[in-house]
Motif scaffolding. Structure first.
Motif, PDB file in Angstrom:
ATOM      1  N   GLY A 158       0.847  -1.205   0.000  1.00  0.00           N
ATOM      2  CA  GLY A 158       0.000   0.000   0.000  1.00  0.00           C
ATOM      3  C   GLY A 158       0.873   1.241   0.000  1.00  0.00           C
ATOM      4  O   GLY A 158       2.093   1.169   0.064  1.00  0.00           O
ATOM      5  N   GLY A 159       0.219   2.398  -0.074  1.00  0.00           N
ATOM      6  CA  GLY A 159       0.959   3.663  -0.116  1.00  0.00           C
ATOM      7  C   GLY A 159       0.472   4.535  -1.255  1.00  0.00           C
ATOM      8  O   GLY A 159      -0.624   4.331  -1.788  1.00  0.00           O
ATOM      9  N   VAL A 160       1.293   5.508  -1.634  1.00  0.00           N
ATOM     10  CA  VAL A 160       0.901   6.467  -2.678  1.00  0.00           C
ATOM     11  C   VAL A 160       0.623   5.721  -3.988  1.00  0.00           C
ATOM     12  O   VAL A 160       1.430   4.894  -4.429  1.00  0.00           O
ATOM     13  N   GLU A 161      -0.517   6.016  -4.575  1.00  0.00           N
ATOM     14  CA  GLU A 161      -0.926   5.363  -5.840  1.00  0.00           C
ATOM     15  C   GLU A 161       0.126   5.601  -6.935  1.00  0.00           C
ATOM     16  O   GLU A 161       0.521   6.753  -7.194  1.00  0.00           O
ATOM     17  N   LEU A 162       0.552   4.529  -7.580  1.00  0.00           N
ATOM     18  CA  LEU A 162       1.627   4.626  -8.574  1.00  0.00           C
ATOM     19  C   LEU A 162       1.225   5.415  -9.816  1.00  0.00           C
ATOM     20  O   LEU A 162       2.077   6.025 -10.462  1.00  0.00           O
ATOM     21  N   ASN A 163      -0.072   5.414 -10.157  1.00  0.00           N
ATOM     22  CA  ASN A 163      -0.474   6.156 -11.369  1.00  0.00           C
ATOM     23  C   ASN A 163      -0.403   7.666 -11.165  1.00  0.00           C
ATOM     24  O   ASN A 163      -0.618   8.435 -12.087  1.00  0.00           O
ATOM     25  N   GLU A 164      -0.077   8.096  -9.935  1.00  0.00           N
ATOM     26  CA  GLU A 164       0.073   9.534  -9.654  1.00  0.00           C
ATOM     27  C   GLU A 164       1.548   9.957  -9.583  1.00  0.00           C
ATOM     28  O   GLU A 164       1.863  11.081  -9.233  1.00  0.00           O
ATOM     29  N   ILE A 165       2.456   9.011  -9.934  1.00  0.00           N
ATOM     30  CA  ILE A 165       3.902   9.280  -9.865  1.00  0.00           C
ATOM     31  C   ILE A 165       4.545   8.944 -11.207  1.00  0.00           C
ATOM     32  O   ILE A 165       4.223   7.927 -11.828  1.00  0.00           O
ATOM     33  N   ASP A 166       5.483   9.794 -11.634  1.00  0.00           N
ATOM     34  CA  ASP A 166       6.237   9.549 -12.868  1.00  0.00           C
ATOM     35  C   ASP A 166       7.402   8.606 -12.529  1.00  0.00           C
ATOM     36  O   ASP A 166       8.305   8.978 -11.779  1.00  0.00           O
ATOM     37  N   LYS A 208       3.771  19.850  -8.910  1.00  0.00           N
ATOM     38  CA  LYS A 208       5.118  20.063  -9.452  1.00  0.00           C
ATOM     39  C   LYS A 208       6.100  20.326  -8.312  1.00  0.00           C
ATOM     40  O   LYS A 208       5.791  21.030  -7.355  1.00  0.00           O
ATOM     41  N   GLY A 209       7.271  19.707  -8.394  1.00  0.00           N
ATOM     42  CA  GLY A 209       8.298  19.920  -7.367  1.00  0.00           C
ATOM     43  C   GLY A 209       8.198  18.972  -6.182  1.00  0.00           C
ATOM     44  O   GLY A 209       9.022  19.010  -5.270  1.00  0.00           O
ATOM     45  N   LEU A 210       7.186  18.084  -6.198  1.00  0.00           N
ATOM     46  CA  LEU A 210       7.012  17.098  -5.126  1.00  0.00           C
ATOM     47  C   LEU A 210       7.444  15.725  -5.644  1.00  0.00           C
ATOM     48  O   LEU A 210       7.091  15.329  -6.750  1.00  0.00           O
ATOM     49  N   TYR A 211       8.231  15.023  -4.827  1.00  0.00           N
ATOM     50  CA  TYR A 211       8.763  13.707  -5.218  1.00  0.00           C
ATOM     51  C   TYR A 211       8.524  12.703  -4.092  1.00  0.00           C
ATOM     52  O   TYR A 211       8.359  13.079  -2.936  1.00  0.00           O
ATOM     53  N   PHE A 212       8.568  11.423  -4.463  1.00  0.00           N
ATOM     54  CA  PHE A 212       8.413  10.358  -3.472  1.00  0.00           C
ATOM     55  C   PHE A 212       9.523   9.330  -3.658  1.00  0.00           C
ATOM     56  O   PHE A 212      10.004   9.119  -4.775  1.00  0.00           O
ATOM     57  N   ALA A 213       9.912   8.680  -2.567  1.00  0.00           N
ATOM     58  CA  ALA A 213      10.890   7.592  -2.667  1.00  0.00           C
ATOM     59  C   ALA A 213      10.691   6.616  -1.520  1.00  0.00           C
ATOM     60  O   ALA A 213      10.261   6.995  -0.434  1.00  0.00           O
ATOM     61  N   GLY A 214      11.017   5.354  -1.800  1.00  0.00           N
ATOM     62  CA  GLY A 214      10.960   4.332  -0.755  1.00  0.00           C
ATOM     63  C   GLY A 214       9.578   3.752  -0.553  1.00  0.00           C
ATOM     64  O   GLY A 214       8.708   3.811  -1.418  1.00  0.00           O
ATOM     65  N   GLU A 215       9.387   3.203   0.634  1.00  0.00           N
ATOM     66  CA  GLU A 215       8.178   2.430   0.933  1.00  0.00           C
ATOM     67  C   GLU A 215       6.900   3.245   1.043  1.00  0.00           C
ATOM     68  O   GLU A 215       5.822   2.664   1.184  1.00  0.00           O
ATOM     69  N   VAL A 216       7.006   4.568   1.005  1.00  0.00           N
ATOM     70  CA  VAL A 216       5.794   5.391   1.078  1.00  0.00           C
ATOM     71  C   VAL A 216       4.916   5.168  -0.154  1.00  0.00           C
ATOM     72  O   VAL A 216       3.720   5.386  -0.120  1.00  0.00           O
ATOM     73  N   ILE A 217       5.533   4.686  -1.255  1.00  0.00           N
ATOM     74  CA  ILE A 217       4.757   4.431  -2.473  1.00  0.00           C
ATOM     75  C   ILE A 217       4.233   2.989  -2.454  1.00  0.00           C
ATOM     76  O   ILE A 217       4.713   2.150  -1.693  1.00  0.00           O
ATOM     77  N   ASP A 218       3.269   2.706  -3.307  1.00  0.00           N
ATOM     78  CA  ASP A 218       2.621   1.389  -3.325  1.00  0.00           C
ATOM     79  C   ASP A 218       3.460   0.351  -4.078  1.00  0.00           C
ATOM     80  O   ASP A 218       3.052  -0.199  -5.098  1.00  0.00           O
ATOM     81  N   VAL A 219       4.664   0.118  -3.545  1.00  0.00           N
ATOM     82  CA  VAL A 219       5.562  -0.917  -4.066  1.00  0.00           C
ATOM     83  C   VAL A 219       6.085  -1.661  -2.848  1.00  0.00           C
ATOM     84  O   VAL A 219       6.480  -1.029  -1.867  1.00  0.00           O
ATOM     85  N   ASP A 220       6.092  -2.984  -2.903  1.00  0.00           N
ATOM     86  CA  ASP A 220       6.753  -3.721  -1.828  1.00  0.00           C
ATOM     87  C   ASP A 220       7.366  -4.983  -2.382  1.00  0.00           C
ATOM     88  O   ASP A 220       6.885  -5.545  -3.368  1.00  0.00           O
ATOM     89  N   GLY A 221       8.462  -5.389  -1.773  1.00  0.00           N
ATOM     90  CA  GLY A 221       9.206  -6.550  -2.250  1.00  0.00           C
ATOM     91  C   GLY A 221       9.191  -7.677  -1.241  1.00  0.00           C
ATOM     92  O   GLY A 221       8.862  -7.494  -0.070  1.00  0.00           O
ATOM     93  N   ILE A 222       9.588  -8.863  -1.728  1.00  0.00           N
ATOM     94  CA  ILE A 222       9.732  -9.994  -0.825  1.00  0.00           C
ATOM     95  C   ILE A 222      11.019  -9.818  -0.031  1.00  0.00           C
ATOM     96  O   ILE A 222      11.816  -8.917  -0.304  1.00  0.00           O
TER      97      ILE A 222
END
Length: 404
Positions: free
Chosen positions: A350-358, A368-382
């Protein structure tokens, strides 16, 4: 001329990597950390060794390590991939080693080697780390970001949010203040509780290559399985929990796990081998002579569950009991009732919806000027270095793009 000011919220792996890149590109960087210490997860991960990345050679294989967000990460890895991570750390005096299962650790086997080089690098580029500065409010006015903590206010030209995964949606308040949508967080990477199963009496025993699948689903995974005092754990369980995070959440963590104690077991193969063994060793006591390299206590437990008496010899065993033993070896049924978060590898799906991030820059498509990195976005690994790799790669992209 005034330097570009970049604010970074969160002093974890992605926050530091983003800070280093932005500062290296000439920005004045402020890293806001709510606690009095940074890189906490780096320090405790991998049992204090820090599983930096995974050395799986093929990019397509590597992407399988992301149950959610692998298409997004495919684009991200074009800019910074596992090989780049290894070069980055080794180029700064931290030799790495790859273990047989592909996990990469510092040769020192100490996570401090990783944390120290990140802090040293950040310091050398003038990153200002502001401890106990939990940001409570963010807004953008006329292209600038205004940040507010309990006792201070700041303004920056660019903002990178690296606040990590949160167990509840309320943990994403800052992201929502800036107009972004959140995929509701649910746990990923957890162990399975089986409090009513007698198997927990075998705590501490493990098999090197078992196989688990959930009844009524396509979810399955092979690898080491460890029996614990609350149920089962080990790499196969943790990886299966990541792939099955949403399914298990919907089931309220109540399910039936079917365990093969060796991944390559087949019913017919077992029948042929056991009947051949019976013929060759008619006088051997079944429960006292483990087969297939299984731990003696586990073998005894399984023969007991197959209703094979302790003193029974192979010559006297009937077809019904052999079939029952095959069932216990091939698909031992374990009722899963609840989960235990794997504390060192706490991860959320879960986290920030990926379709809202380049995916090419990690910049918000909405602000504009706002960025995301790491687990705050909706990506998770094994488990196995995949979550740290996502942190390094997204941090690298966000840090670079924020200064362009």
């Amino acid at each position: 001329m005034r330097k570009l000011q970049v604010g970074i919220i969160g002093g974890g792996a992605s926050g530091f990597f983003a800070a280093i890149q932005a500062a290296k590109n000439g920005a004045e960087v402020f890293l806001f950390e709510k606690s009095n210490k940074v890189l906490s997860k780096v320090l405790i991960s991998g049992g204090g060794r820090c599983n930096v990345t995974n050395g799986t050679s093929s990019p397509s294989e590597f992407l399988k390590g992301y149950p959610r967000g692998n298409k997004f990460m495919k684009k991200v890895f074009k800019s910074f991939n596992p090989k780049d991570t290894m070069s980055w750390f080794e180029g700064r005096g931290v030799p790495l080693k790859m273990e047989q299962d592909g996990r990469v650790f510092p040769v020192s086997d100490k996570s401090t080697s990783i944390a120290n080089v990140l802090q040293k690098e950040a310091h050398s580029f003038g990153v200002k780390v502001l401890y106990q500065s939990g940001i409570q409010e963010v807004k953008q006015v006329d292209g600038k970001f205004f940040l507010k903590s309990a006792d201070n206010n700041w303004s920056v030209d660019r903002l990178i949010i690296c606040t990590g995964g949160k167990p509840k949606k309320e943990g994403y308040t800052l992201v929502e203040q800036l107009g972004h949508s959140i995929q509701p967080p649910i746990p990923s990477l957890f162990t399975f509780n089986s409090p009513s199963s007698q198997i927990i009496e075998l705590k501490g025993l493990s098999v090197p290559n078992g196989h688990i699948r959930f009844e009524g689903s396509q979810l399955q995974y092979s690898g080491p399985i460890l029996i614990t005092h609350w149920g089962i754990s080990g790499p196969a369980v943790l990886k299966l929990s990541a792939y099955g995070a949403k399914w298990l959440h919907e089931k309220e963590y109540e399910a039936v796990a079917l365990i093969k104690w060796q991944a390559d077991f087949t019913e017919e193969g077992l029948r042929t081998e056991l009947l051949a063994y019976k013929k060759e060793h008619p006088l051997k006591k079944i429960s006292r002579n483990p087969l297939y390299g299984l731990p003696a206590r586990l073998w005894e437990f399984l023969t007991d569950k197959a209703e094979i008496e302790h003193e029974l010899r192979w010559e006297a065993v009937n077809k019904k009991k052999i079939n029952k033993l095959i069932e216990k070896l091939f698909k031992f049924s374990l009722i899963v009732s609840g989960k235990t978060i794997f504390k060192e590898e706490f991860v959320t799906a879960g986290g920030v919806e990926l379709n809202e991030i380049d995916a090419n820059t990690m910049e918000s498509k909405l602000v504009k000027g706002l960025y995301f990195a790491g687990e705050v976005i909706d990506v998770d690994g094994i488990t196995g270095g995949y979550n740290f790799q996502a942190a390094w790669s997204t941090g690298f992209l966000a840090g670079n793009a924020s200064t362009n």
